[in-house]
Design an enzyme around this catalytic site. Structure first.
Site, mmCIF file in Angstrom:
data_model
loop_
_atom_site.group_PDB
_atom_site.id
_atom_site.type_symbol
_atom_site.label_atom_id
_atom_site.label_comp_id
_atom_site.label_asym_id
_atom_site.label_seq_id
_atom_site.Cartn_x
_atom_site.Cartn_y
_atom_site.Cartn_z
ATOM 1 N N CYS B 86 0.481 -1.477 0.251
ATOM 2 C CA CYS B 86 -0.090 -0.100 -0.280
ATOM 3 C C CYS B 86 0.883 1.302 -0.011
ATOM 4 O O CYS B 86 0.169 2.703 -0.159
ATOM 5 C CB CYS B 86 -1.471 0.163 1.054
ATOM 6 S SG CYS B 86 -1.907 -1.408 1.092
ATOM 7 N N CYS B 209 -12.963 0.233 7.871
ATOM 8 C CA CYS B 209 -12.547 0.020 6.758
ATOM 9 C C CYS B 209 -12.143 0.651 6.113
ATOM 10 O O CYS B 209 -13.457 0.958 5.401
ATOM 11 C CB CYS B 209 -12.703 -1.482 6.529
ATOM 12 S SG CYS B 209 -12.625 -2.718 7.734
ATOM 13 N N ILE B 212 -12.593 -0.823 -1.119
ATOM 14 C CA ILE B 212 -12.012 -0.917 -2.650
ATOM 15 C C ILE B 212 -12.136 -0.107 -3.334
ATOM 16 O O ILE B 212 -13.383 0.463 -4.025
ATOM 17 C CB ILE B 212 -12.365 -2.297 -2.713
ATOM 18 C CG1 ILE B 212 -12.589 -3.745 -1.938
ATOM 19 C CG2 ILE B 212 -12.199 -3.006 -4.020
ATOM 20 C CD1 ILE B 212 -12.784 -4.789 -1.837
ATOM 21 N N HIS B 340 -8.971 3.494 -1.352
ATOM 22 C CA HIS B 340 -7.214 3.322 -1.008
ATOM 23 C C HIS B 340 -7.114 2.071 -2.583
ATOM 24 O O HIS B 340 -7.336 1.625 -2.666
ATOM 25 C CB HIS B 340 -7.808 2.753 0.164
ATOM 26 C CG HIS B 340 -6.078 2.073 0.136
ATOM 27 N ND1 HIS B 340 -4.937 2.340 -0.375
ATOM 28 C CD2 HIS B 340 -5.888 0.978 1.799
ATOM 29 C CE1 HIS B 340 -3.908 1.898 0.149
ATOM 30 N NE2 HIS B 340 -4.054 1.485 1.108
#
Lengths: 85, 393
Positions: B86, B209, B212, B340
């Site tokens: 990442c 979280c 995606i 992300h």
């Protein structure tokens, strides 16, 4: 391959754990499981060390810092359980 | 090393880009950055492209060469993909900076790209697991939410009000995302919605979280001596100085992490960045940091030294990390709301910081002159930290 230095009954304390509810694809067909970090006590020449494995049972949730022991290996994964008193 | 600045930025929206191939997505951000800089492709001396799972999810490697071709970069310009999970984007930026700072070229592009939304959650979770030690951690069935779930449980032992801390991070970043047109999922979300969302890895829930995402971002960097003459041109934007950009390593597997509430790679990167720049945490006006999970923002802020150790949860709840607070964090919406697209994230953070320092950000921090970005790979196996400054700061 199971870690040969990890003998059944090896004792340690539970550092943390989590129940994986969205598993990576390779584990998606398994029943719900909990991954755990355990600090092993020094044992037969092996110093204190931290290992990753699983913990069973996890419902009700075990307490962090609880005494655990190695119950078995599942494939190469060490599986811990609450320590016998 | 000679002084280097950012002279152009570009970014796609973060979210879904189903119809656009990986290379075209990256090239579009690069073209925007070149146009913003007023620099032609023939002047570019190197391209570094951050990408993590293009091979696994799209079967596409040699991405940097594909992008370089689309842009029409000179044959003499090395085009390299870099990977550090990442943190791939942050690494690409530092590599491009090195090329220019060392005098190998005057202009370079740092870009990042990822496409993930075409794969299902289980496949994405598995692909992200490539950043895990596959001898120790992978075989247990651990996921990245799982690692941070274990860390969150430890955090909960130290902070009785842990749930309200995590919720405050999510609510702040989702609210910030609403003001960012590039953000994937800004939202005015209630604590109740956050705290009743489905569990992903106990005790972390869906709203803890990041989503995606697909997306790309690009930065054009230049040697200060090469842009002096350009600055006199009408309409040229002021360059943003790179005061520091550093990369560190950390524990590669879970059992090697001694303290689940800190990343040694971040602590060291912050130390190096302050040393190189001669700045201290009190000089920093805002931070874009790696909030892959709500908990991670708390740990990162403390590791970077911009919030006192043990206080980031309380600070967030008190509103002190909002855009108008003592230490604005993730004014862009962060990974939690902006999204992300892993290889693009680090470059996207720099894009946001530059807009903030130019005074053109849609969610402005008042009189922002110095900004920090922080990009974390895996469970802390690699970290990059950069400090950017307005030229007059």
């Amino acid at each position: 391959m199971p870690d040969p230095s990890l003998r059944p009954g090896a004792r340690g304390t539970l550092v943390s754990f989590t129940v994986i509810r969205k598993a990576p694809a390779a584990f998606a067909d398994e029943p719900l499981y909990a991954v755990a970090i355990v600090d092993l006590a020094p044992d037969r020449g092996e110093g204190a060390r931290r290992v990753i494995g699983r913990i069973e049972p996890f419902d009700p949730p075990p307490r962090l810092g609880a005494a655990v022991q190695l119950a078995r290996h599942d494939r190469s994964i060490p599986v811990f359980a609450p320590a016998a008193p | 090393m000679r002084p280097v600045s950012i002279v152009g930025i570009g970014s796609t929206r973060f979210g879904r880009h189903k119809e656009t191939p990986l290379d075209a997505l990256a090239a579009s951000a690069c073209r925007d950055a070149l146009a913003d800089a007023g620099i032609g492709a023939p002047e570019i001396g190197a391209l570094y492209l951050g990408n993590f799972i293009g091979g696994v999810l799209s079967g596409q490697e040699v991405l940097a060469g594909l992008v370089g071709h689309q842009l029409g970069l000179p044959l003499s310009a090395p085009c390299s993909k870099v990977e550090g999970a990442c943190a791939s984007g942050g690494i690409a930026f530092r590599q491009a900076w090195m090329s220019v700072a060392a005098g190998l070229c005057d202009f370079a592009i740092a870009a990042g790209v990822e496409k993930m939304s075409h794969a299902g959650t289980a496949r994405v979770t598995e692909a992200l697991n490539c950043a895990m030690d596959q001898q120790r951690d992978g075989p247990t069935g651990l996921s990245f939410p799982g690692y941070f779930g274990m860390a969150a449980r430890v955090y909960g032992e130290a902070h009785a009000e842990w749930r309200s801390h995590l919720t405050a991070v999510t609510r702040k970043n989702k609210a910030n995302g609403l003001k960012n047109p590039l953000a994937q999922m800004g939202e005015d979300v209630s604590a109740e919605t956050v705290e009743h969302s489905p569990l992903v890895a106990d005790p972390l829930r869906l709203y803890d979280c990041c989503p995606i995402s697909d997306g790309a971002a690009a930065i054009v960097i230049a040697a200060d001596e090469a842009v002096k003459e350009r600055l006199s041109r009408a309409g040229a934007k002021a360059p943003i100085r790179i005061a520091a950009t550093v990369q560190t390593r950390g524990a590669p597997d879970v059992a090697s992490i001694r303290n689940l509430l800190s990343f040694e790679a971040t602590v060291e990167a912050a130390r190096q960045a302050y040393r190189v720049s001669g700045l201290s945490p009190s000089d920093i006006d805002f931070v874009e940091l790696h909030d892959c999970f709500s908990l991670t923002e708390i740990l990162d802020a403390e590791d970077l030294g911009v919030v006192p150790r043990g206080m980031a949860g309380a600070w967030t709840r008190e509103g002190r990390t909002r855009p108008d607070g003592d230490m604005p964090i993730n004014v862009s919406g962060g990974l939690l709301a902006k999204g992300h697209p892993v290889g693009a994230t680090g470059v996207g953070q720099l894009y946001e910081a530059v807009r903030q320092l130019r005074g053109e950000h849609p969610n402005p921090v008042n009189d922002a002159a110095i900004g920090m970005t922080h990009n974390l790979g895996g469970a802390g196996v690699v970290c990059t930290v950069s400090i950017l400054k307005r030229a007059d700061a």
